[in-house]
Scaffold this motif. Structure first.
Motif, PDB file in Angstrom:
ATOM      1  N   ALA A   1     -82.539  82.367  -1.461  1.00 15.74           N
ATOM      2  CA  ALA A   1     -82.310  80.932  -1.369  1.00 15.74           C
ATOM      3  C   ALA A   1     -80.847  80.598  -1.594  1.00 15.74           C
ATOM      4  O   ALA A   1     -80.285  79.705  -0.948  1.00 15.74           O
ATOM      5  CB  ALA A   1     -83.179  80.199  -2.378  1.00 15.74           C
ATOM      6  N   VAL A   2     -80.187  81.329  -2.521  1.00 18.17           N
ATOM      7  CA  VAL A   2     -78.788  81.041  -2.837  1.00 18.17           C
ATOM      8  C   VAL A   2     -77.848  81.558  -1.760  1.00 18.17           C
ATOM      9  O   VAL A   2     -76.934  80.854  -1.307  1.00 18.17           O
ATOM     10  CB  VAL A   2     -78.422  81.653  -4.211  1.00 18.17           C
ATOM     11  CG1 VAL A   2     -76.919  81.500  -4.477  1.00 18.17           C
ATOM     12  CG2 VAL A   2     -79.227  81.008  -5.315  1.00 18.17           C
ATOM     13  N   LEU A   3     -78.078  82.791  -1.317  1.00 15.13           N
ATOM     14  CA  LEU A   3     -77.153  83.440  -0.396  1.00 15.13           C
ATOM     15  C   LEU A   3     -77.516  83.224   1.066  1.00 15.13           C
ATOM     16  O   LEU A   3     -76.668  83.415   1.942  1.00 15.13           O
ATOM     17  CB  LEU A   3     -77.107  84.945  -0.692  1.00 15.13           C
ATOM     18  CG  LEU A   3     -76.713  85.317  -2.125  1.00 15.13           C
ATOM     19  CD1 LEU A   3     -76.788  86.822  -2.311  1.00 15.13           C
ATOM     20  CD2 LEU A   3     -75.311  84.801  -2.448  1.00 15.13           C
ATOM     21  N   GLY A   4     -78.776  82.840   1.333  1.00 15.51           N
ATOM     22  CA  GLY A   4     -79.227  82.708   2.717  1.00 15.51           C
ATOM     23  C   GLY A   4     -79.749  84.031   3.239  1.00 15.51           C
ATOM     24  O   GLY A   4     -79.390  85.100   2.742  1.00 15.51           O
TER      25      GLY A   4
ATOM     26  N   PRO B   1     -77.598  79.305   3.294  1.00 12.71           N
ATOM     27  CA  PRO B   1     -77.291  79.438   1.861  1.00 12.71           C
ATOM     28  C   PRO B   1     -77.536  78.127   1.123  1.00 12.71           C
ATOM     29  O   PRO B   1     -77.329  77.038   1.665  1.00 12.71           O
ATOM     30  CB  PRO B   1     -75.808  79.809   1.860  1.00 12.71           C
ATOM     31  CG  PRO B   1     -75.553  80.410   3.212  1.00 12.71           C
ATOM     32  CD  PRO B   1     -76.451  79.675   4.147  1.00 12.71           C
ATOM     33  N   GLY B   2     -77.968  78.235  -0.132  1.00 19.23           N
ATOM     34  CA  GLY B   2     -78.208  77.052  -0.949  1.00 19.23           C
ATOM     35  C   GLY B   2     -79.470  76.299  -0.569  1.00 19.23           C
ATOM     36  O   GLY B   2     -79.556  75.082  -0.773  1.00 19.23           O
ATOM     37  N   THR B   3     -80.471  76.983  -0.028  1.00 21.51           N
ATOM     38  CA  THR B   3     -81.720  76.326   0.385  1.00 21.51           C
ATOM     39  C   THR B   3     -82.605  76.047  -0.833  1.00 21.51           C
ATOM     40  O   THR B   3     -82.914  76.962  -1.604  1.00 21.51           O
ATOM     41  CB  THR B   3     -82.490  77.205   1.378  1.00 21.51           C
ATOM     42  OG1 THR B   3     -81.734  77.314   2.586  1.00 21.51           O
ATOM     43  CG2 THR B   3     -83.858  76.607   1.682  1.00 21.51           C
TER      44      THR B   3
ATOM     45  N   VAL C   1     -92.464  75.744   8.777  1.00 22.26           N
ATOM     46  CA  VAL C   1     -92.447  76.781   7.745  1.00 22.26           C
ATOM     47  C   VAL C   1     -91.864  76.192   6.465  1.00 22.26           C
ATOM     48  O   VAL C   1     -90.692  75.790   6.431  1.00 22.26           O
ATOM     49  CB  VAL C   1     -91.630  78.008   8.193  1.00 22.26           C
ATOM     50  CG1 VAL C   1     -91.595  79.064   7.090  1.00 22.26           C
ATOM     51  CG2 VAL C   1     -92.216  78.595   9.481  1.00 22.26           C
ATOM     52  N   THR C   2     -92.691  76.120   5.432  1.00 27.50           N
ATOM     53  CA  THR C   2     -92.248  75.612   4.135  1.00 27.50           C
ATOM     54  C   THR C   2     -91.806  76.781   3.260  1.00 27.50           C
ATOM     55  O   THR C   2     -92.569  77.738   3.053  1.00 27.50           O
ATOM     56  CB  THR C   2     -93.380  74.841   3.434  1.00 27.50           C
ATOM     57  OG1 THR C   2     -93.792  73.752   4.256  1.00 27.50           O
ATOM     58  CG2 THR C   2     -92.920  74.306   2.084  1.00 27.50           C
ATOM     59  N   LEU C   3     -90.563  76.715   2.734  1.00 31.99           N
ATOM     60  CA  LEU C   3     -90.021  77.784   1.905  1.00 31.99           C
ATOM     61  C   LEU C   3     -90.365  77.543   0.443  1.00 31.99           C
ATOM     62  O   LEU C   3     -90.184  76.441  -0.078  1.00 31.99           O
ATOM     63  CB  LEU C   3     -88.505  77.873   2.071  1.00 31.99           C
ATOM     64  CG  LEU C   3     -88.024  78.113   3.513  1.00 31.99           C
ATOM     65  CD1 LEU C   3     -86.496  78.118   3.563  1.00 31.99           C
ATOM     66  CD2 LEU C   3     -88.579  79.423   4.051  1.00 31.99           C
ATOM     67  N   ASP C   4     -90.872  78.580  -0.205  1.00 35.84           N
ATOM     68  CA  ASP C   4     -91.277  78.507  -1.615  1.00 35.84           C
ATOM     69  C   ASP C   4     -90.462  79.527  -2.403  1.00 35.84           C
ATOM     70  O   ASP C   4     -90.681  80.737  -2.265  1.00 35.84           O
ATOM     71  CB  ASP C   4     -92.772  78.798  -1.733  1.00 35.84           C
ATOM     72  CG  ASP C   4     -93.277  78.718  -3.172  1.00 35.84           C
ATOM     73  OD1 ASP C   4     -92.600  78.058  -3.988  1.00 35.84           O
ATOM     74  OD2 ASP C   4     -94.319  79.327  -3.466  1.00 35.84           O
ATOM     75  N   VAL C   5     -89.489  79.026  -3.182  1.00 36.68           N
ATOM     76  CA  VAL C   5     -88.649  79.917  -3.982  1.00 36.68           C
ATOM     77  C   VAL C   5     -89.467  80.449  -5.149  1.00 36.68           C
ATOM     78  O   VAL C   5     -89.953  79.684  -5.985  1.00 36.68           O
ATOM     79  CB  VAL C   5     -87.382  79.194  -4.482  1.00 36.68           C
ATOM     80  CG1 VAL C   5     -86.550  80.126  -5.364  1.00 36.68           C
ATOM     81  CG2 VAL C   5     -86.558  78.698  -3.302  1.00 36.68           C
ATOM     82  N   VAL C   6     -89.607  81.772  -5.207  1.00 37.10           N
ATOM     83  CA  VAL C   6     -90.421  82.412  -6.230  1.00 37.10           C
ATOM     84  C   VAL C   6     -89.561  82.719  -7.456  1.00 37.10           C
ATOM     85  O   VAL C   6     -88.506  83.352  -7.349  1.00 37.10           O
ATOM     86  CB  VAL C   6     -91.054  83.709  -5.686  1.00 37.10           C
ATOM     87  CG1 VAL C   6     -91.856  84.402  -6.785  1.00 37.10           C
ATOM     88  CG2 VAL C   6     -91.925  83.399  -4.489  1.00 37.10           C
ATOM     89  N   VAL C   7     -90.013  82.257  -8.612  1.00 32.58           N
ATOM     90  CA  VAL C   7     -89.330  82.548  -9.877  1.00 32.58           C
ATOM     91  C   VAL C   7     -90.119  83.644 -10.593  1.00 32.58           C
ATOM     92  O   VAL C   7     -91.284  83.446 -10.943  1.00 32.58           O
ATOM     93  CB  VAL C   7     -89.245  81.293 -10.764  1.00 32.58           C
ATOM     94  CG1 VAL C   7     -88.571  81.630 -12.091  1.00 32.58           C
ATOM     95  CG2 VAL C   7     -88.494  80.184 -10.047  1.00 32.58           C
ATOM     96  N   PRO C   8     -89.511  84.825 -10.818  1.00 29.90           N
ATOM     97  CA  PRO C   8     -90.249  85.916 -11.465  1.00 29.90           C
ATOM     98  C   PRO C   8     -90.585  85.577 -12.914  1.00 29.90           C
ATOM     99  O   PRO C   8     -89.796  84.961 -13.630  1.00 29.90           O
ATOM    100  CB  PRO C   8     -89.289  87.103 -11.367  1.00 29.90           C
ATOM    101  CG  PRO C   8     -87.933  86.503 -11.223  1.00 29.90           C
ATOM    102  CD  PRO C   8     -88.132  85.228 -10.470  1.00 29.90           C
ATOM    103  N   ALA C   9     -91.781  85.974 -13.323  1.00 33.73           N
ATOM    104  CA  ALA C   9     -92.194  85.734 -14.707  1.00 33.73           C
ATOM    105  C   ALA C   9     -91.459  86.646 -15.673  1.00 33.73           C
ATOM    106  O   ALA C   9     -91.218  86.273 -16.826  1.00 33.73           O
ATOM    107  CB  ALA C   9     -93.705  85.928 -14.834  1.00 33.73           C
ATOM    108  N   ARG C  10     -91.097  87.862 -15.247  1.00 28.07           N
ATOM    109  CA  ARG C  10     -90.380  88.818 -16.089  1.00 28.07           C
ATOM    110  C   ARG C  10     -89.246  89.452 -15.296  1.00 28.07           C
ATOM    111  O   ARG C  10     -89.379  89.654 -14.089  1.00 28.07           O
ATOM    112  CB  ARG C  10     -91.332  89.918 -16.583  1.00 28.07           C
ATOM    113  CG  ARG C  10     -92.472  89.400 -17.466  1.00 28.07           C
ATOM    114  CD  ARG C  10     -93.362  90.543 -17.897  1.00 28.07           C
ATOM    115  NE  ARG C  10     -94.480  90.085 -18.722  1.00 28.07           N
ATOM    116  CZ  ARG C  10     -95.416  90.883 -19.215  1.00 28.07           C
ATOM    117  NH1 ARG C  10     -95.375  92.195 -18.960  1.00 28.07           N
ATOM    118  NH2 ARG C  10     -96.394  90.381 -19.958  1.00 28.07           N
TER     119      ARG C  10
END
Length: 393
Positions: A304-307, A325-327, A352-361
Motif C-alpha cells: 500500500a505504501v510503495l505501490g 503508492p500511498g493507497t 476491486v476493493t483493496l484491503d490493507v492487512v495488518v499482521p497480528a504479530r
C-alpha cells in the motif's frame, strides 16, 4: 369456477391469510403452500394434489386485484344478509320469496348492485371478461392457469447466460384428444341448452338476466363421447422437459416468463404461462451490484505504501491492476468491461476493493524496521482531534 364458488369458498382461509393481507403477503403465502403441496413433493398423494389445486384456485382470484375486489364485494353483500330468507320465508322488497339459487339463475334486483345492469353487470365482468349492462358474452374455451417454479443457477451461469433443461410434473395437453376432451374420431357438440352461445337468459318481470350456461359451463360445447385418457377435461398430469434459456445477466429474484407453457386450457383453450423464479447461488469470490462485479483483494502494508502491480481473477481470465503508492485501505480499483454483459453488448466493470492487512504479530526485525519507519514518517494529522481532547479534559 362458478359464481357459487365465490360465495361459498373462503379463499383467504385457503391461503391462510387475513382479509386485510397485502398483495405481497398473499403471494408469499401462496408460494409457500404451493411448494408444500406440489405433486412433485408429494407423489401419489391425492390429498396434496387437491390442496395444490385449491391453493392455486384461491390465488387466481386473490392474486388479481380486480377479481379480489369483486370477490370481496360479493361476499360482503351475501354476508350482510341482504338476500337471505327470514323465518317466514320472505326476503327482499315487497316480501317476495327469495333464494340464492334465484340469483345464480339470474334473478336479482335492488341493493348496491340494483339499477342498470345490477348483478348482470357484476357477473358479466367476472365471468365473461366484459362490463356494462349488456348481456354476458360466451366464455368460450377457458385459458389455462399460470404455473410457477423455481430454479437455482450458479453465479457464473447467471452472469454469462445458460440454457438448462427444466423437468416439470404438471398438467399438460392430452396427447390423445389434443386438448378438446372428445374421444378420438369425434368432436365436441354444440350445447343444446345455449345453442353454442355459452350463456342462457331468464326473464323475471321487467328484467332479463344472463348467466354462464350451466350445461356447458359457458364453453358453448359439450363432450358427448369423452376421451378415455383425460375423461373429457382435455388435460392430463404428465412429466415434461423444457429447454429454458436464461439470458446473460439474469439477476437473483428475477422472473422468466415462458408464454403458453403453463397449464393447458379447457377444451382447446389457450394454455397459461410458465413463470420461472431465478435464485442465484453466491460465488466464493465475486459479488454483484447491478451490472458490476465486485471483488475484495488483501494487500500488505508495504504494497500500500510503495505501490505494486496486482494480478486479479475475472470470470473469464485475469487482469493486472496498478496499485499506486500511498493507497489507503478501502480504495476501489476499476477493471473496465469485466463485469456483466448487458443486452446491448456493453459490459459492466469489475470493482476491486483493496484491503490493507495488518499482521497480528511481527518478528523482532520487522518491529525494529517499523519503529525506524515511524521515526521518519510525518504525523497522521490529528491536530484537530487533539485540540478537542484538550478542551474536554
Amino acid at each position: 369456477m362458478s359464481a357459487k364458488d365465490w360465495v361459498e369458498k373462503d379463499y383467504y382461509a385457503t391461503l391462510g391469510v387475513q382479509k386485510s393481507a397485502s398483495s405481497d403477503e398473499i403471494k408469499k403465502s401462496y408460494r409457500k403452500l404451493a411448494r408444500e403441496s406440489h405433486p412433485d413433493h408429494n407423489p401419489g398423494d391425492p390429498k396434496a394434489e387437491e390442496r395444490f389445486k385449491a391453493v392455486s384456485e384461491a390465488y387466481a382470484v386473490l392474486g388479481d386485484e380486480t377479481k379480489r375486489r369483486e370477490y370481496d364485494e360479493m361476499r360482503s353483500l351475501f354476508g350482510s344478509g341482504a338476500f337471505r330468507r327470514n323465518a317466514r320465508g320472505a326476503g327482499g322488497p315487497g316480501g317476495q320469496p327469495f333464494d340464492v339459487s334465484d340469483l345464480f339463475g339470474g334473478a336479482a334486483g335492488g341493493g348496491r348492485f340494483g339499477g342498470g345492469g345490477g348483478f348482470q353487470d357484476l357477473f358479466s365482468s367476472m365471468f365473461s371478461g366484459g362490463g356494462g349492462g349488456g348481456p354476458a358474452r360466451p366464455r368460450g374455451p377457458a385459458r389455462g392457469r399460470d404455473v410457477e417454479t423455481e430454479v437455482a443457477l450458479d453465479f457464473g451461469d447467471a452472469v454469462r447466460g445458460v440454457t438448462l433443461p427444466l423437468t416439470l410434473r404438471a398438467p399438460g395437453v392430452c396427447d390423445t384428444c389434443h386438448g378438446n376432451g372428445a374421444k378420438p374420431g369425434t368432436q365436441p357438440a354444440t350445447c343444446p341448452a345455449c345453442h353454442g352461445a355459452g350463456t342462457t337468459t331468464r326473464n323475471q318481470g321487467a328484467f332479463s338476466f344472463s348467466e354462464p350456461c350451466r350445461n356447458c359451463q359457458g364453453v358453448g360445447t359439450v363432450v358427448v363421447e369423452k376421451c378415455p385418457e383425460c375423461q373429457g377435461t382435455g388435460g392430463v398430469t404428465k412429466t415434461r422437459t423444457l429447454n429454458v434459456r436464461f439470458p446473460a445477466g439474469v439477476a437473483d429474484g428475477q422472473r422468466i416468463r415462458l408464454a403458453g407453457r403453463g397449464e393447458p386450457g379447457e377444451r382447446g383453450g389457450p394454455a397459461g404461462d410458465l413463470f420461472v423464479h431465478v435464485k442465484v447461488r453466491p460465488d466464493e469470490l465475486f459479488g454483484r451490484t447491478g451490472d458490476d462485479l465486485t471483488l475484495t483483494v488483501p494487500i500488505t502494508f508495504p504494497e500500500a505504501v510503495l505501490g505494486t502491480d496486482l494480478r486479479v481473477p475475472t470470470l473469464d481470465g485475469a487482469v493486472t491492476l496498478r496499485v499506486p503508492p500511498g493507497t489507503p485501505s478501502g480504495r476501489v480499483l476499476r477493471a473496465r468491461g469485466k463485469g456483466v454483459v448487458r443486452r446491448d453488448g456493453r459490459a459492466g466493470d469489475l470493482l476491486v476493493t483493496l484491503d490493507v492487512v495488518v499482521p497480528a504479530r511481527v518478528s523482532d526485525e520487522a518491529r525494529a524496521a517499523l519503529e525506524a519507519f515511524a521515526e521518519q514518517t510525518p504525523p497522521a494529522g490529528r491536530e484537530h482531534l487533539d485540540a478537542r481532547v484538550r478542551r474536554i479534559s
